[in-house]
Design an enzyme around this catalytic site. Structure first.
Site, PDB file in Angstrom:
ATOM      1  N   TYR A 144      17.156  26.962  13.231  1.00  0.00           N
ATOM      2  CA  TYR A 144      18.003  25.580  12.847  1.00  0.00           C
ATOM      3  C   TYR A 144      16.823  24.593  13.060  1.00  0.00           C
ATOM      4  O   TYR A 144      16.188  24.376  14.179  1.00  0.00           O
ATOM      5  CB  TYR A 144      19.094  25.640  14.020  1.00  0.00           C
ATOM      6  N   ASP A 239       8.458  22.724  14.256  1.00  0.00           N
ATOM      7  CA  ASP A 239       9.644  21.842  14.799  1.00  0.00           C
ATOM      8  C   ASP A 239       9.528  22.011  16.264  1.00  0.00           C
ATOM      9  O   ASP A 239      10.307  23.170  16.820  1.00  0.00           O
ATOM     10  CB  ASP A 239      10.908  22.509  14.053  1.00  0.00           C
ATOM     11  N   LYS A 267      14.944  15.471  21.486  1.00  0.00           N
ATOM     12  CA  LYS A 267      15.433  15.808  22.953  1.00  0.00           C
ATOM     13  C   LYS A 267      14.835  15.133  24.019  1.00  0.00           C
ATOM     14  O   LYS A 267      14.964  14.166  24.324  1.00  0.00           O
ATOM     15  CB  LYS A 267      15.315  17.299  22.916  1.00  0.00           C
TER      16      LYS A 267
HETATM   17  N1  PLP Z   1      15.407  21.203  15.388  1.00  0.00           N
HETATM   18  C1  PLP Z   1      15.629  21.956  16.471  1.00  0.00           C
HETATM   19  C2  PLP Z   1      14.615  22.998  16.938  1.00  0.00           C
HETATM   20  C3  PLP Z   1      16.744  21.987  17.115  1.00  0.00           C
HETATM   21  O1  PLP Z   1      16.948  22.572  17.989  1.00  0.00           O
HETATM   22  C4  PLP Z   1      17.523  20.721  16.831  1.00  0.00           C
HETATM   23  C5  PLP Z   1      18.756  20.610  17.602  1.00  0.00           C
HETATM   24  O2  PLP Z   1      19.248  21.480  18.467  1.00  0.00           O
HETATM   25  C6  PLP Z   1      17.377  19.841  15.764  1.00  0.00           C
HETATM   26  C7  PLP Z   1      16.133  20.342  15.247  1.00  0.00           C
HETATM   27  C8  PLP Z   1      18.056  18.820  15.250  1.00  0.00           C
HETATM   28  O3  PLP Z   1      18.151  17.787  16.495  1.00  0.00           O
HETATM   29  P1  PLP Z   1      19.150  16.702  16.393  1.00  0.00           P
HETATM   30  O4  PLP Z   1      20.363  17.568  17.132  1.00  0.00           O
HETATM   31  O5  PLP Z   1      18.708  15.602  17.567  1.00  0.00           O
HETATM   32  O6  PLP Z   1      19.489  16.278  15.475  1.00  0.00           O
END
Ligand code: PLP
Length: 427
Positions: A144, A239, A267
């Site tokens: 994700y 990511d 985060k």
């Molecule tokens: N990338 C990863 C690995 C994530 O775990 C998340 C969210 O859980 C995101 C991107 C998206 O971040 P946000 O929820 O702050 O938009």
């Protein structure tokens, strides 16, 4: 089973919000029951709407690495708020945070702040496409990367538990700009590059998977991603929204000794306030407007409250011995679960990397979505409800990681141990 106050609140919520929530996994659909509503939190403890205490293993899905309501962070936010909560103009704090990011993650030579991880990923991939002049993005099945259309293709996390890893509303033409591979599958990525390598703008990867549950990368596979992207002039995007500042001070790239072209953060970076960031190679980031032709903007990007919380959080991560202590907290939680799971007839794999862990109800180690998808979700749901009844708030999905904080020590671990013993025995 949630309490009467939470159930009454949820009844009302269902009238005004889809599923009663603002993010799907919060609805508890995959574990049954209705969600516990939260009133406040401190350190590792959540206080439910009816005043009941829970040990928190969600940590707001990652950000609360210092525990809840850490005094220094609260103070920094209050001080910043007194100077106004937003200007829409440059501030000293943004520069300080960008410099701090570069200090923690040296591959991020230049940085752009956003308001969420989703935006950070979208920005990074737009730059990758602008830089390479190519459209195709490669992602892993079960990973994700936020809510962008072209990334909601075989996505993990909430999407997977809803049984709808491909979201409705995503045009086929857009989904077709994404290619999929399995996590930890060297042959798969080699074949993809052989067939379409010159079309690939970027490979985006969670360098420790968290959104199919916690799955460690095999180093040879990560190295193959690095070398193939180099060979085909594609970009490697880590990511690290989840892993950044968590699996090591400098994220997974420090832990595994690999350098991506671009990195996405979120985060922990905002200390619990909405922030994201993307950054990396100077030549690539110079493509971002107004330096270059790749447009990306945000009204609240670099918001002063979030920036103040982020700077204070990162300063606290730099205290002597922080990561050793965090590792020890997480290791203890993992050992408690591993020991307690021996009391159950269910086969359970406790998988952990740094302060991310998952209890997979699986007879075999989970290396990719192939194994994750075979987990016993019913058993996980029963275990989850049992833990909750005993005062432990575990992430309500088989495909999420739990996030212990630096405050997961002492009494909260005793509650966890007792709950885990009973919950596994009761399965
Ligand atoms: N990338 C990863 C690995 C994530 O775990 C998340 C969210 O859980 C995101 C991107 C998206 O971040 P946000 O929820 O702050 O938009």
């Amino acid at each position: 089973m949630s309490d009467a106050v939470s159930r009454a609140l949820h009844e009302k919520a269902l009238q005004v919000m889809p599923g009663g929530v603002n993010s799907p996994v919060r609805a508890f659909q995959s574990v049954g029951g209705s969600p516990v509503y939260i009133q406040s939190a401190s350190g590792p403890w959540l206080k439910g709407a009816d005043g009941r205490r829970y040990v928190d293993y969600i940590g707001s899905w990652g950000p609360m690495i210092l525990g809840h309501a850490r005094a220094e962070v609260v103070e920094a936010i209050c001080e910043a708020a007194q100077q106004s909560s937003s200007f829409g103009a440059p501030t000293q704090g943004e520069v300080a945070l960008a410099e701090k990011i570069r200090d923690f993650v040296p591959s991020m030579q230049m940085v752009r702040l956003t308001s969420s991880g989703t935006e950070a990923v979208m920005g990074a991939l737009r730059v990758a496409r602008g830089y390479t002049g190519r459209d195709l993005v490669v992602k892993c099945i079960g990973a994700y990367h936020g809510g962008a259309d072209y990334l909601l293709v075989k996505a993990g996390s909430g999407a997977a538990t809803l049984g709808a890893p491909d979201s409705a509303g995503v045009p086929k033409a857009i989904a077709s700009t994404t290619s999929l591979v399995h996590y930890n599958d060297i042959e798969g990525i080699q074949q993809l590059f052989k067939a379409r390598g010159r079309d690939v703008a970027a490979v985006i990867v969670e360098p420790v998977a968290g959104n199919m549950g916690c799955v460690a990368p095999e180093l040879a596979w990560l190295e193959e991603l690095r070398s193939l992207t180099e060979e085909y002039d594609s970009l490697l995007v880590f990511d690290e929204v989840m892993t950044g500042f968590r699996v090591a001070r400098g994220g997974a790239q420090e832990r595994f000794g690999l350098t991506p072209d671009l990195t996405c953060l979120g985060k922990i970076l905002g200390g619990g306030l909405p922030v994201g960031a993307y950054g990396g190679r100077r030549d690539v980031m110079s493509m971002v407007a107004p330096s270059g032709p790749v447009y990306q903007a945000g009204t609240l990007s670099g918001n002063p409250l979030a920036v103040a919380a982020g700077i204070r959080t990162l300063e606290l991560l730099d205290e002597e011995g922080f990561y050793e202590r965090l590792e020890s907290c997480a290791q203890t939680v993992a050992s408690i679960l591993a020991e307690a799971s021996k009391r159950s007839s269910a086969q359970v794999q406790i998988q952990r990397v740094g302060a991310m862990l998952t209890a997979f109800f699986s007879p075999e180690p989970v290396r990719s979505w192939r194994e994750a998808d075979r987990c016993d979700r019913d058993a996980f749901g029963r275990w989850h409800r049992s833990m909750l009844e005993r005062g432990v708030y575990w992430p309500p999905s088989q495909f999420e990681a739990a996030f212990p904080s630096i405050t997961h020590e002492g009494p909260c671990l005793e509650v966890t141990e007792q709950a885990a013993r009973e919950a596994f025995a009761a399965l």
